[in-house]
Enzyme design. Structure first.
Site, PDB file in Angstrom:
ATOM      1  N   ASN A 188       0.875  -1.166   0.000  1.00  0.00           N
ATOM      2  CA  ASN A 188       0.000   0.000   0.000  1.00  0.00           C
ATOM      3  C   ASN A 188       0.914   1.218   0.000  1.00  0.00           C
ATOM      4  O   ASN A 188       1.534   1.541   1.021  1.00  0.00           O
ATOM      5  CB  ASN A 188      -0.918   0.000   1.227  1.00  0.00           C
ATOM      6  CG  ASN A 188      -1.832   1.214   1.267  1.00  0.00           C
ATOM      7  OD1 ASN A 188      -1.465   2.308   0.853  1.00  0.00           O
ATOM      8  ND2 ASN A 188      -3.031   1.043   1.789  1.00  0.00           N
ATOM      9  N   TYR A 228      -7.687  -3.984  -2.101  1.00  0.00           N
ATOM     10  CA  TYR A 228      -7.691  -2.950  -1.069  1.00  0.00           C
ATOM     11  C   TYR A 228      -9.056  -3.013  -0.396  1.00  0.00           C
ATOM     12  O   TYR A 228     -10.017  -2.400  -0.847  1.00  0.00           O
ATOM     13  CB  TYR A 228      -7.424  -1.584  -1.697  1.00  0.00           C
ATOM     14  CG  TYR A 228      -7.356  -0.432  -0.716  1.00  0.00           C
ATOM     15  CD1 TYR A 228      -6.818  -0.591   0.546  1.00  0.00           C
ATOM     16  CD2 TYR A 228      -7.817   0.830  -1.070  1.00  0.00           C
ATOM     17  CE1 TYR A 228      -6.742   0.459   1.433  1.00  0.00           C
ATOM     18  CE2 TYR A 228      -7.752   1.899  -0.194  1.00  0.00           C
ATOM     19  CZ  TYR A 228      -7.211   1.710   1.060  1.00  0.00           C
ATOM     20  OH  TYR A 228      -7.152   2.763   1.944  1.00  0.00           O
ATOM     21  N   ASP A 254      -3.902  -4.931   1.038  1.00  0.00           N
ATOM     22  CA  ASP A 254      -4.252  -4.313   2.312  1.00  0.00           C
ATOM     23  C   ASP A 254      -5.657  -4.782   2.662  1.00  0.00           C
ATOM     24  O   ASP A 254      -6.636  -4.314   2.098  1.00  0.00           O
ATOM     25  CB  ASP A 254      -4.182  -2.787   2.177  1.00  0.00           C
ATOM     26  CG  ASP A 254      -4.534  -2.072   3.471  1.00  0.00           C
ATOM     27  OD1 ASP A 254      -4.929  -2.740   4.450  1.00  0.00           O
ATOM     28  OD2 ASP A 254      -4.431  -0.834   3.502  1.00  0.00           O
ATOM     29  N   ASP A 259       2.848   4.787   4.966  1.00  0.00           N
ATOM     30  CA  ASP A 259       2.645   4.271   6.323  1.00  0.00           C
ATOM     31  C   ASP A 259       2.561   2.740   6.346  1.00  0.00           C
ATOM     32  O   ASP A 259       2.372   2.140   7.405  1.00  0.00           O
ATOM     33  CB  ASP A 259       1.418   4.903   6.991  1.00  0.00           C
ATOM     34  CG  ASP A 259       0.201   4.972   6.093  1.00  0.00           C
ATOM     35  OD1 ASP A 259       0.258   4.489   4.939  1.00  0.00           O
ATOM     36  OD2 ASP A 259      -0.837   5.525   6.528  1.00  0.00           O
ATOM     37  N   HIS A 260       2.704   2.112   5.180  1.00  0.00           N
ATOM     38  CA  HIS A 260       2.770   0.655   5.067  1.00  0.00           C
ATOM     39  C   HIS A 260       4.146   0.254   4.542  1.00  0.00           C
ATOM     40  O   HIS A 260       4.777   1.001   3.781  1.00  0.00           O
ATOM     41  CB  HIS A 260       1.730   0.126   4.082  1.00  0.00           C
ATOM     42  CG  HIS A 260       0.314   0.342   4.496  1.00  0.00           C
ATOM     43  ND1 HIS A 260      -0.515  -0.688   4.883  1.00  0.00           N
ATOM     44  CD2 HIS A 260      -0.444   1.471   4.548  1.00  0.00           C
ATOM     45  CE1 HIS A 260      -1.714  -0.210   5.158  1.00  0.00           C
ATOM     46  NE2 HIS A 260      -1.692   1.107   4.970  1.00  0.00           N
TER      47      HIS A 260
END
Length: 259
Positions: free
Chosen positions: A7, A108, A149, A249-250
């Protein structure tokens, strides 16, 4: 063969890092989520310049998925067959393709927001549709995996402190039951090894120093069928890609296959 999922939290913002990582990691197939761009804005030219082609399902805004490959890209299916809409919109959250000897889905899964929010019911319907859509490939003889994700932590150990998630999404019995039903099609969780600490978290919030404190979650998953799992020789979270200025942030989850 090296397959990964990531992601990127905006492929435009992350493009220099993405291109450098593809080249340095030797990844053959990358499933991408949260492209945050339209199909026309997707960086096809930049990827072609380093030997990759891409299939994209994206309309801008907050969603969007892609499969990036340097080993072929065939039989592409855009969207989730039979999938639900949210506020009358079929969101771009799923794409499948055959890359060499392997078929993959990049997914996702909806966030769910809050347990009593309509988005949570949408999330459960979406996972139900995903289960139906992948069942045939999951039970088949070809290596097959659903990567992405998932916005669900499969077990309490997959979040840094389960008490901090009381009453929240991502850890509810309903979400975990939906994952169990998905695995029931013939898929198993290809759990990666961490490169640091004792648990392979894949996501850390930008806020409150979550990353340096390792307050993470394992929500980026690789669910592979029996031929895929048997071929997997290694799997790891590339935690290094979560570091530094301009990081998503992943972190990427990487799987090596002997196929």
């Amino acid at each position: 063969m090296r397959i990964a999922t990531w992601n990127v939290n905006s492929i435009t913002a992350r493009l220099p890092r993405l291109l450098a990582w593809l080249e340095s990691s030797g990844t053959d197939v990358l499933c991408v989520q949260e492209t945050k761009c339209t199909t026309e804005q997707f960086p096809h030219d930049e990827l072609r310049a380093i030997g990759y082609e891409a299939a994209v399902e994206a309309t801008g805004r907050w969603n969007g998925v892609a499969v990036i490959s340097r080993v072929g890209l065939a039989d592409v299916v855009h969207g989730l067959p039979g999938g639900p809409t949210y506020e009358d919109v079929a969101e771009p959250r799923a794409l499948s393709a055959t890359c060499g000897p392997v078929r993959v889905w990049s997914v996702y899964v909806p966030n769910g927001r809050e347990v009593d929010h309509p988005h949570f019911a949408y999330k459960l319907r979406w996972l139900e549709a995903l289960t139906a859509a992948v069942a045939e490939d999951a039970a088949g003889p070809r290596p097959f995996a659903v990567l992405g994700d998932y916005n669900v932590a499969p077990a309490d150990a997959d979040v840094w402190d389960i008490t901090a998630f009381e009453g929240a999404t991502h850890v509810t019995a309903a979400e975990r039951d939906a994952l169990a039903t998905l695995r029931g099609t013939g898929l198993s969780d290809v759990v990666p090894r961490p490169l640091k600490y004792d648990h392979p978290y894949t996501y850390w919030d930008y806020r409150q120093l979550a990353f340096p404190k390792n307050r993470g979650m394992r929500i980026d998953l690789v669910y592979g069928n029996a031929p895929f799992a048997k071929a997997a020789s290694d799997a790891y979270v590339d935690r290094e890609e979560r570091k530094g200025k301009g990081a998503s942030d992943h972190a990427p989850v990487v799987v090596d296959l002997e196929v």
